[in-house]
Design a protein around this motif. Structure first.
Motif, mmCIF file in Angstrom:
data_model
loop_
_atom_site.group_PDB
_atom_site.id
_atom_site.type_symbol
_atom_site.label_atom_id
_atom_site.label_comp_id
_atom_site.label_asym_id
_atom_site.label_seq_id
_atom_site.Cartn_x
_atom_site.Cartn_y
_atom_site.Cartn_z
ATOM 1 N N GLU B 9 0.872 -1.181 0.000
ATOM 2 C CA GLU B 9 0.000 0.000 0.000
ATOM 3 C C GLU B 9 0.902 1.221 0.000
ATOM 4 O O GLU B 9 2.026 1.176 0.514
ATOM 5 C CB GLU B 9 -0.870 0.034 1.271
ATOM 6 C CG GLU B 9 -1.808 -1.148 1.441
ATOM 7 C CD GLU B 9 -3.031 -1.063 0.546
ATOM 8 O OE1 GLU B 9 -3.167 -0.059 -0.174
ATOM 9 O OE2 GLU B 9 -3.820 -2.013 0.565
ATOM 10 N N GLU B 10 0.388 2.320 -0.510
ATOM 11 C CA GLU B 10 1.175 3.555 -0.509
ATOM 12 C C GLU B 10 1.623 3.897 0.915
ATOM 13 O O GLU B 10 2.751 4.328 1.139
ATOM 14 C CB GLU B 10 0.358 4.722 -1.072
ATOM 15 C CG GLU B 10 0.064 4.637 -2.555
ATOM 16 C CD GLU B 10 -1.301 4.062 -2.856
ATOM 17 O OE1 GLU B 10 -1.692 3.077 -2.178
ATOM 18 O OE2 GLU B 10 -1.973 4.575 -3.759
ATOM 19 N N ALA B 11 0.698 3.682 1.870
ATOM 20 C CA ALA B 11 0.995 4.072 3.251
ATOM 21 C C ALA B 11 2.194 3.291 3.803
ATOM 22 O O ALA B 11 2.995 3.838 4.565
ATOM 23 C CB ALA B 11 -0.237 3.854 4.132
ATOM 24 N N LEU B 14 5.346 4.921 2.533
ATOM 25 C CA LEU B 14 5.559 6.221 3.182
ATOM 26 C C LEU B 14 6.000 6.044 4.636
ATOM 27 O O LEU B 14 6.822 6.814 5.142
ATOM 28 C CB LEU B 14 4.280 7.067 3.103
ATOM 29 C CG LEU B 14 3.948 7.601 1.709
ATOM 30 C CD1 LEU B 14 2.528 8.150 1.658
ATOM 31 C CD2 LEU B 14 4.947 8.676 1.290
ATOM 32 N N GLN B 15 5.425 5.013 5.302
ATOM 33 C CA GLN B 15 5.823 4.763 6.698
ATOM 34 C C GLN B 15 7.299 4.411 6.789
ATOM 35 O O GLN B 15 7.962 4.724 7.786
ATOM 36 C CB GLN B 15 4.957 3.650 7.297
ATOM 37 C CG GLN B 15 3.564 4.152 7.708
ATOM 38 C CD GLN B 15 2.548 3.029 7.840
ATOM 39 O OE1 GLN B 15 2.908 1.849 7.869
ATOM 40 N NE2 GLN B 15 1.284 3.392 7.904
ATOM 41 N N PHE B 17 9.641 5.711 5.002
ATOM 42 C CA PHE B 17 10.354 6.997 5.005
ATOM 43 C C PHE B 17 10.206 7.699 6.349
ATOM 44 O O PHE B 17 11.150 8.317 6.840
ATOM 45 C CB PHE B 17 9.864 7.885 3.850
ATOM 46 C CG PHE B 17 10.398 7.450 2.517
ATOM 47 C CD1 PHE B 17 11.661 7.860 2.109
ATOM 48 C CD2 PHE B 17 9.678 6.595 1.704
ATOM 49 C CE1 PHE B 17 12.193 7.434 0.892
ATOM 50 C CE2 PHE B 17 10.189 6.160 0.489
ATOM 51 C CZ PHE B 17 11.449 6.574 0.086
ATOM 52 N N GLU B 18 9.001 7.589 6.936
ATOM 53 C CA GLU B 18 8.823 8.171 8.277
ATOM 54 C C GLU B 18 9.731 7.464 9.273
ATOM 55 O O GLU B 18 10.213 8.066 10.236
ATOM 56 C CB GLU B 18 7.372 8.033 8.732
ATOM 57 C CG GLU B 18 6.424 8.983 8.044
ATOM 58 C CD GLU B 18 5.100 9.080 8.782
ATOM 59 O OE1 GLU B 18 5.027 9.835 9.757
ATOM 60 O OE2 GLU B 18 4.150 8.378 8.370
#
Lengths: 222, 109
Positions: B9-11, B14-15, B17-18
């Motif tokens: 998933e995109e999330a 992104l997580q 990178f977070e």
């Protein structure tokens, strides 16, 4: 469903500039189906906002919430523990949901994370098209199930205008002439006599021309 | 590790990178060879969306890439991993890690 598109991230970041702690609130209704304001979009938008703000050394704390619906008072209660405890609520529901959150939690600024579009259908994955303008006086039984209000650029009621050519509307080569669609469908249904029926002047007071609308069903009220 | 890039998933990206990643490589099966028909095609679209997001928020869209190979191509996997690792080395730490490192230095100073 009610459709929408995400606001550009720069526009959202500009809105959020004064705030340090926010709620990002999604909705499991229409905006989940059209992939703009559901649980997944809450996660992606929240991550994107946190990263963008931390890159500017200005961290943003986010509470991620997704409500069953933002257009019903019962479900808005799920926001209560957070709404007044944070600096702002960024809602990615439709415009109705965003306004209802703002009405319910008056002490907290409520910001829009999407641009609400229209009442439409999913024609294929990633592509939605308008089908209804909510005029309040449906004539689909006379028009082969194709709406002259939403499918004709001029919302004409008695056939195509001079801007119809080879089934295409003059507005754009990508737009079919709504009346061509209606006539083709009536022919296919063997109901072309409907095209000859005079439809009385439409009372647009049931549409937006009568101002903000309200439905009161005495049989449903308690 | 995910058993199928169709689960990406995109999330999740992104997580990463977070969580401090400077880059994320997504490795899926060869296109046209997905056991679930379109898992890797969906993954490619999601990776592209994340790339667009990273570009729009100043982290850089080139910090996420998707590669495709078959499970039997161990040497190719190593080559892709080395290529991506060198690519991220050349880009250097992400802006997120630069900010975090600066803060850490301020604390220790």
């Amino acid at each position: 469903m009610i459709t929408g598109t995400p606001k550009p991230i720069d526009e959202i970041l500009a809105m959020l500039e004064p705030y340090k702690r926010i709620v990002v609130a999604g909705c499991f209704g229409c905006v989940t189906v059209c992939r703009v304001g559901g649980e997944k979009e809450v996660q992606v938008l929240s991550s994107s906002l946190r990263l963008a703000r931390e890159a500017k050394d200005n961290k943003l704390e986010i509470k991620e919430v997704c409500l069953e619906r933002q257009c019903d008072p019962e479900y808005l209660e799920a926001l209560r523990p957070y709404a007044e405890d944070y600096d702002a609520v960024l809602s990615i529901a439709c415009g109705a949901g965003i306004q209802f959150v703002a009405e319910k939690f008056q002490k907290t600024p409520v910001l829009p994370g999407i641009n609400t579009g229209f009442l439409g259908v999913t024609e294929r994955q990633g592509e939605w098209a308008e089908r209804c303008q909510g005029c309040g006086d449906c004539v689909l039984h006379l028009t082969g199930g194709i709406c002259p209000v939403s499918r004709c650029a001029k919302s004409l009621f008695h056939g195509p205008c001079g801007g119809s050519a080879k089934g295409i509307c003059e507005v754009s080569p990508d737009v079919a002439c709504g009346w061509q669609l209606i006539i083709d469908r009536l022919k296919a249904l063997n109901q072309l006599e409907n095209y000859g029926k005079l439809i009385p002047y439409k009372g647009w007071s049931t549409s937006r021309d009568g101002g903000p609308r309200r439905i009161i069903r005495e049989d449903m009220t308690l | 590790m995910l058993p199928c890039t169709g689960r990406i998933e995109e999330a999740i990206i992104l997580q990463a990178f977070e969580g401090g990643a400077d880059g994320v490589m997504v490795v899926g099966c060869l296109e046209g060879d997905c056991h679930y028909l379109s898992g890797n095609i969906r993954a490619r679209a999601r990776v592209q969306r994340v790339s667009d997001i990273l570009e729009s928020i100043g982290i850089g869209g080139d910090r996420v890439r998707m590669y495709n190979l078959s499970a039997g191509e161990g040497a190719k996997f190593a080559a892709y991993a080395n290529e991506f690792s060198e690519h991220i080395d050349q880009l250097g730490p992400s802006i997120i890690n630069q900010v975090r490192n600066t803060k850490a230095e301020q604390v220790t100073a």
